[in-house]
Enzyme design. Structure first.
Site, PDB file in Angstrom:
ATOM      1  N   LYS A   5       0.840  -1.195   0.000  1.00 12.24           N
ATOM      2  CA  LYS A   5       0.000   0.000   0.000  1.00 12.24           C
ATOM      3  C   LYS A   5       0.879   1.251   0.000  1.00 12.24           C
ATOM      4  O   LYS A   5       1.939   1.280   0.618  1.00 12.24           O
ATOM      5  CB  LYS A   5      -0.924  -0.004   1.219  1.00 12.24           C
ATOM      6  CG  LYS A   5      -2.018  -1.063   1.099  1.00 12.24           C
ATOM      7  CD  LYS A   5      -3.010  -0.996   2.220  1.00 12.24           C
ATOM      8  CE  LYS A   5      -3.860   0.216   2.237  1.00 12.24           C
ATOM      9  NZ  LYS A   5      -5.059   0.192   1.417  1.00 12.24           N
ATOM     10  N   SER A   6       0.386   2.286  -0.641  1.00  9.42           N
ATOM     11  CA  SER A   6       1.164   3.513  -0.787  1.00  9.42           C
ATOM     12  C   SER A   6       1.451   4.184   0.558  1.00  9.42           C
ATOM     13  O   SER A   6       2.477   4.837   0.722  1.00  9.42           O
ATOM     14  CB  SER A   6       0.472   4.487  -1.735  1.00  9.42           C
ATOM     15  OG  SER A   6      -0.782   4.867  -1.224  1.00  9.42           O
ATOM     16  N   TYR A   8       2.375   2.850   3.349  1.00  6.09           N
ATOM     17  CA  TYR A   8       3.637   2.305   3.861  1.00  6.09           C
ATOM     18  C   TYR A   8       4.801   2.658   2.936  1.00  6.09           C
ATOM     19  O   TYR A   8       5.881   3.029   3.402  1.00  6.09           O
ATOM     20  CB  TYR A   8       3.533   0.787   4.048  1.00  6.09           C
ATOM     21  CG  TYR A   8       2.840   0.407   5.325  1.00  6.09           C
ATOM     22  CD1 TYR A   8       3.452   0.597   6.563  1.00  6.09           C
ATOM     23  CD2 TYR A   8       1.561  -0.144   5.317  1.00  6.09           C
ATOM     24  CE1 TYR A   8       2.821   0.256   7.747  1.00  6.09           C
ATOM     25  CE2 TYR A   8       0.921  -0.491   6.500  1.00  6.09           C
ATOM     26  CZ  TYR A   8       1.560  -0.288   7.704  1.00  6.09           C
ATOM     27  OH  TYR A   8       0.936  -0.626   8.884  1.00  6.09           O
ATOM     28  N   ALA A   9       4.612   2.560   1.635  1.00  9.30           N
ATOM     29  CA  ALA A   9       5.688   2.863   0.682  1.00  9.30           C
ATOM     30  C   ALA A   9       6.200   4.291   0.852  1.00  9.30           C
ATOM     31  O   ALA A   9       7.406   4.534   0.768  1.00  9.30           O
ATOM     32  CB  ALA A   9       5.196   2.648  -0.748  1.00  9.30           C
ATOM     33  N   ARG A  10       5.303   5.221   1.134  1.00  9.86           N
ATOM     34  CA  ARG A  10       5.700   6.621   1.320  1.00  9.86           C
ATOM     35  C   ARG A  10       6.481   6.850   2.602  1.00  9.86           C
ATOM     36  O   ARG A  10       7.050   7.909   2.808  1.00  9.86           O
ATOM     37  CB  ARG A  10       4.456   7.512   1.310  1.00  9.86           C
ATOM     38  CG  ARG A  10       3.795   7.546  -0.048  1.00  9.86           C
ATOM     39  CD  ARG A  10       2.400   8.129   0.025  1.00  9.86           C
ATOM     40  NE  ARG A  10       1.658   7.772  -1.158  1.00  9.86           N
ATOM     41  CZ  ARG A  10       1.106   8.644  -1.984  1.00  9.86           C
ATOM     42  NH1 ARG A  10       1.199   9.928  -1.753  1.00  9.86           N
ATOM     43  NH2 ARG A  10       0.452   8.215  -3.033  1.00  9.86           N
ATOM     44  N   GLU A  30       6.399  -9.837   4.016  1.00 12.46           N
ATOM     45  CA  GLU A  30       7.713  -9.358   4.443  1.00 12.46           C
ATOM     46  C   GLU A  30       7.691  -7.840   4.401  1.00 12.46           C
ATOM     47  O   GLU A  30       7.313  -7.236   3.393  1.00 12.46           O
ATOM     48  CB  GLU A  30       8.821  -9.879   3.537  1.00 12.46           C
ATOM     49  CG  GLU A  30      10.210  -9.542   4.057  1.00 12.46           C
ATOM     50  CD  GLU A  30      10.995  -8.648   3.134  1.00 12.46           C
ATOM     51  OE1 GLU A  30      11.903  -7.949   3.630  1.00 12.46           O
ATOM     52  OE2 GLU A  30      10.715  -8.614   1.927  1.00 12.46           O
TER      53      GLU A  30
END
Length: 188
Positions: free
Chosen positions: A111-112, A114-116, A137
């Protein structure tokens, strides 16, 4: 390979137990608190992380070997929030249990939200006729500790349908991760 829509996901959850437990809508709050969304989206399903984590540690100074993995490389954590150390990772599992149809390949993307924050969610594809809890992971690519929230959305699944069924499914070849429950470590 067409991508399957929310209508297909809802139908398959009801008739083929594709996802258990299943959330037919996109949930964005719980108990009057904002959460990272989970449930059915337009063309996918946002999975939740269970409160069972294995956090990587180098306390034993061993070599990471996928053919001979040492479970002592992890510390077990059972909490609603898991803190992943800087430049490290943790394993977890989905709340949901999946049963993938024979003509479907499922791709999982982080999901974005977390990625951000520099947190990468990695999952390999879910093959036709694979079933189980998904082992997730979380890689913390930052130089700071990072939080992962259990029972909230962490990744999105996209379901791709083939024009015909595969000749040999994951179940046919008795894949080593078939029917996994809990956080599953590497198997040689």
């Amino acid at each position: 390979m067409p991508i399957k829509s929310d209508k297909w996901i809802r139908k398959m959850a009801q008739t083929a137990q594709l996802i258990e437990p299943f959330e037919p809508n996109q949930v964005r709050s719980a108990n009057n608190e904002k959460i990272i969304s989970f449930g059915t989206s337009s063309y996918g399903y946002d999975v939740r992380c269970a409160p069972e984590f294995k956090v990587f540690t180098n306390i034993n100074s061993t070599t990471v070997d996928p053919k001979n993995f040492d479970s002592g490389n992890f510390i077990d954590v059972s909490r609603d929030i898991c803190v992943v150390p800087p430049n490290s990772f943790a394993l977890a599992r989905t709340v949901e249990y999946f049963r993938i149809p024979r003509d479907i390949l499922t791709i999982c993307l982080g999901k974005s939200t977390y990625a951000r924050c520099g947190i990468i969610v990695n999952v390999t594809p879910l093959e036709p006729e694979w079933e189980g809890h998904i082992t997730l992971e979380f890689s913390n690519t930052t130089s700071l500790p990072a939080k992962i929230y259990a029972n909230e959305g962490v990744a999105q699944l996209i379901f791709l349908q083939s024009d015909d069924e595969c000749e040999t499914s994951y179940a046919d070849r008795s894949g080593k991760y078939q029917g996994q429950t809990g956080v599953t470590l590497p198997k040689a």
